[in-house]
Write an enzyme that holds these catalytic residues in place. Structure first.
Site, short mmCIF file in Angstrom:
data_model
loop_
_atom_site.label_atom_id
_atom_site.label_comp_id
_atom_site.label_asym_id
_atom_site.label_seq_id
_atom_site.Cartn_x
_atom_site.Cartn_y
_atom_site.Cartn_z
N GLU A 20 43.19 40.09 44.87
CA GLU A 20 42.73 41.47 44.74
C GLU A 20 41.36 41.69 45.40
O GLU A 20 40.63 42.62 45.05
CB GLU A 20 42.74 41.87 43.26
CG GLU A 20 44.16 42.03 42.75
CD GLU A 20 44.30 41.86 41.25
OE1 GLU A 20 44.63 42.85 40.58
OE2 GLU A 20 44.07 40.75 40.76
N SER A 191 48.11 42.92 39.80
CA SER A 191 48.57 43.63 40.99
C SER A 191 50.06 43.43 41.30
O SER A 191 50.47 43.63 42.42
CB SER A 191 47.75 43.23 42.23
OG SER A 191 46.48 43.81 42.15
N TYR A 260 49.16 49.84 46.07
CA TYR A 260 48.12 49.83 47.11
C TYR A 260 48.57 50.28 48.51
O TYR A 260 47.73 50.62 49.32
CB TYR A 260 47.52 48.42 47.25
CG TYR A 260 47.02 47.88 45.96
CD1 TYR A 260 46.01 48.53 45.26
CD2 TYR A 260 47.57 46.73 45.41
CE1 TYR A 260 45.55 48.03 44.05
CE2 TYR A 260 47.12 46.22 44.20
CZ TYR A 260 46.12 46.88 43.53
OH TYR A 260 45.67 46.39 42.34
N ARG A 299 41.11 48.61 30.26
CA ARG A 299 42.19 49.60 30.35
C ARG A 299 43.40 48.97 29.67
O ARG A 299 43.74 47.83 29.94
CB ARG A 299 42.52 49.92 31.81
CG ARG A 299 43.29 51.25 31.97
CD ARG A 299 43.79 51.46 33.38
NE ARG A 299 44.88 50.53 33.63
CZ ARG A 299 45.03 49.81 34.75
NH1 ARG A 299 44.17 49.90 35.73
NH2 ARG A 299 46.05 49.00 34.89
N ASP A 301 47.38 49.19 28.85
CA ASP A 301 48.58 49.80 29.42
C ASP A 301 49.77 49.67 28.48
O ASP A 301 50.05 48.57 27.97
CB ASP A 301 48.93 49.13 30.76
CG ASP A 301 47.81 49.27 31.80
OD1 ASP A 301 46.87 50.05 31.57
OD2 ASP A 301 47.90 48.60 32.85
N GLU A 315 49.95 45.40 28.75
CA GLU A 315 48.88 44.45 29.10
C GLU A 315 47.52 45.13 29.03
O GLU A 315 47.43 46.35 29.00
CB GLU A 315 49.10 43.88 30.51
CG GLU A 315 49.06 44.95 31.59
CD GLU A 315 48.58 44.43 32.93
OE1 GLU A 315 48.08 43.31 33.03
OE2 GLU A 315 48.67 45.20 33.91
N ASN A 317 43.59 45.17 30.97
CA ASN A 317 42.86 44.81 32.19
C ASN A 317 41.38 44.91 31.85
O ASN A 317 40.89 45.99 31.53
CB ASN A 317 43.20 45.79 33.31
CG ASN A 317 44.64 45.63 33.75
OD1 ASN A 317 44.96 44.74 34.53
ND2 ASN A 317 45.53 46.45 33.22
N GLY A 321 40.74 48.75 37.93
CA GLY A 321 40.39 49.40 39.19
C GLY A 321 39.30 50.42 38.94
O GLY A 321 39.33 51.14 37.94
N1 LIG Z 1 59.14 44.27 30.90
C1 LIG Z 1 59.05 45.24 31.79
N2 LIG Z 1 59.95 46.26 31.82
C2 LIG Z 1 59.86 47.25 32.76
N3 LIG Z 1 58.93 47.30 33.72
C3 LIG Z 1 58.02 46.32 33.76
C4 LIG Z 1 58.03 45.25 32.81
N4 LIG Z 1 57.00 44.43 33.09
C5 LIG Z 1 56.38 44.95 34.15
N5 LIG Z 1 56.98 46.07 34.58
C6 LIG Z 1 56.59 46.89 35.76
O1 LIG Z 1 55.77 46.11 36.61
C7 LIG Z 1 54.44 46.62 36.69
C8 LIG Z 1 53.42 45.51 36.72
O2 LIG Z 1 53.56 44.69 35.58
P1 LIG Z 1 52.33 44.20 34.71
O3 LIG Z 1 52.87 43.37 33.61
O4 LIG Z 1 51.52 45.39 34.33
O5 LIG Z 1 51.54 43.25 35.70
P2 LIG Z 1 50.18 43.40 36.52
O6 LIG Z 1 49.17 42.65 35.74
O7 LIG Z 1 50.47 42.78 37.82
O8 LIG Z 1 49.85 44.87 36.60
C9 LIG Z 1 54.33 47.52 35.46
O9 LIG Z 1 53.35 48.52 35.68
C10 LIG Z 1 55.74 48.08 35.38
O10 LIG Z 1 55.98 49.08 36.36
MG LIG Z 2 49.76 46.24 35.07
#
Ligand SMILES: Nc1ncnc2c1ncn2[C@@H]1O[C@H](COP(=O)(O)OP(=O)(O)O)[C@@H](O)[C@H]1O
Ligand SMILES: [Mg+2]
Length: 376
Positions: A20, A191, A260, A299, A301, A315, A317, A321
């Protein structure tokens, strides 16, 4: 005192060795713009992808320029030394009053930089060593959230060495617990790098192998069909949550390209939610902030399932960003804290947290002469 002397010297750490790196440049540029020049002197410190530390001089107005031709420095772990020392030991070191690490992901958001700043005795913005490390590890974070009764998406953790030893039985375990589709992601990355939505059995092995390139632990999760709601948290002992916002990705999920590379994802602030939903989201966000031992900012989510409206925490953060159009500052703006006020508040919180740490004793005072008796 002249006003010049009263200005706090704020080291803005950017770049870094993570995937990143580029995002960090955009975030750091807006943090620097947000530092009120009457109160702060911004000291840009770029970390290259190789890990060199480069100090920006007056001539370097642009951050990529700092990374190209800044002065090579190092941060010493000696708290009695100047914070930044030229690598060739030419001239004196540079003092810093506080550091704003604006580096996302590995070696920035994961507690490693925070550990160095602690050793150097410097106040810094955001979560400390423990909170940063927890926030970066999706498996540990989920275990703690679950123990605190904060709902999360059901998951299985796969250790890379176990997967390499016996992929068949791991695949069996996954298929016993989940129906396809599932999400496969590295436990310690952001990311959406190394992440796959797995639609059927044939895609599982390549997805886990990919994730295993990026982490020692891999998460396999039930794929939820959900809206993506985010909320900003700010504070130390009494964290507050902002108005929530919503991300509407234009792709199958919020992957790297949607984040991105391509335009099309919509960011909606405020999210269209019922007042009771907003309250629950804010309550869980603050509870998560406390549970995961965070400070300063985060943040948080969430997913809100389209069928039934169930809320699940996805998750956190700890260095979100931070460009002027990023969700974290935008959600605060919508909640009444403008960008510059937010930066002020974060620096204030960093100094407060540092004072709090400084109150803690690390050793008992021994009566004189007893040192010899303890040699063993
Ligand atoms: N279990 C899940 N079911 C549906 N969509 C998911 C799931 N896990 C991740 N995603 C999708 O993938 C994106 C990135 O996942 P995330 O766990 O937030 O990882 P990162 O830390 O890379 O942001 C999420 O914003 C969502 O769009
Ligand atoms: Mg995420």
């Amino acid at each position: 005192m002249t006003p010049e002397k009263k200005r706090l010297r704020v080291g803005v750490l950017f770049g870094g060795r993570s995937g990143e790196h580029e995002v960090s440049l955009a975030s750091a540029a807006s943090v620097i713009r947000g530092l009120d020049p009457d109160k702060y002197e911004a000291v840009p410190i770029g970390i290259t992808k190789e890990g060199h530390w480069l100090l920006g001089g007056a001539a370097q107005k642009m951050l990529p320029e700092v990374l190209r031709s800044g002065q090579r420095v190092t941060m010493t772990a000696d708290p009695t030394d100047a914070a930044l020392v030229p690598l060739d030991r030419s001239g004196g070191g540079q003092r810093l009053d506080v550091v704003f690490p604006v580096m996302h992901g590995t070696f920035g958001e994961d507690g490693t930089i925070q550990g160095l700043l602690d050793l150097a005795g410097l106040p810094f913005v955001g979560a400390g060593v423990l909170g940063s490390a927890i926030g970066m590890d999706k498996d540990v974070a989920k275990r703690l959230l679950q123990a605190a009764k904060i709902p999360v998406v059901p998951w299985i953790t796969v250790y890379r060495h176990e997967w390499e030893r016996d992929p068949r039985s791991i695949q069996k375990g996954i298929e016993q617990k989940f129906k396809y589709p599932v999400f496969v992601k590295p436990a310690t990355l952001g990311s959406s790098v190394g992440m796959t939505k797995v639609h059927s059995r044939s895609e599982l092995v390549p997805a886990i192998s990919l994730a295993a390139e990026f982490a020692m632990k891999i998460l396999v999760e039930r794929a939820v069909v959900a809206r993506e709601i985010e909320v900003s948290v700010l504070g130390n002992h009494e964290p507050q949550a902002s108005i929530p916002g919503e991300i509407v990705p234009h792709r199958e999920f919020y992957d790297y390209a949607a984040k991105y590379l391509e335009e099309g994802t919509q960011l909606l602030i405020p999210a269209d939610l019922k007042p009771a939903q907003v309250k629950t989201i804010q309550k869980y966000a603050v509870a998560a902030f406390r549970t995961l031992e965070l400070s300063g900012m985060a943040r948080v989510d969430f997913f809100v399932e389209k069928k039934g409206g169930k809320l699940l925490l996805n998750e956190v953060n700890t260095i979100p960003g931070f460009t002027s159009i990023s969700m974290y500052p935008k959600m605060w703006e919508a909640s009444g804290i403008p960008f510059r006020g937010l930066i002020d508040k974060l620096i204030e919180l960093a100094l407060e947290q540092h004072r709090e740490k400084a109150r803690t004793k690390y050793a008992i005072e021994l009566p004189e002469g007893i040192g010899g008796a303890l040699e063993a």
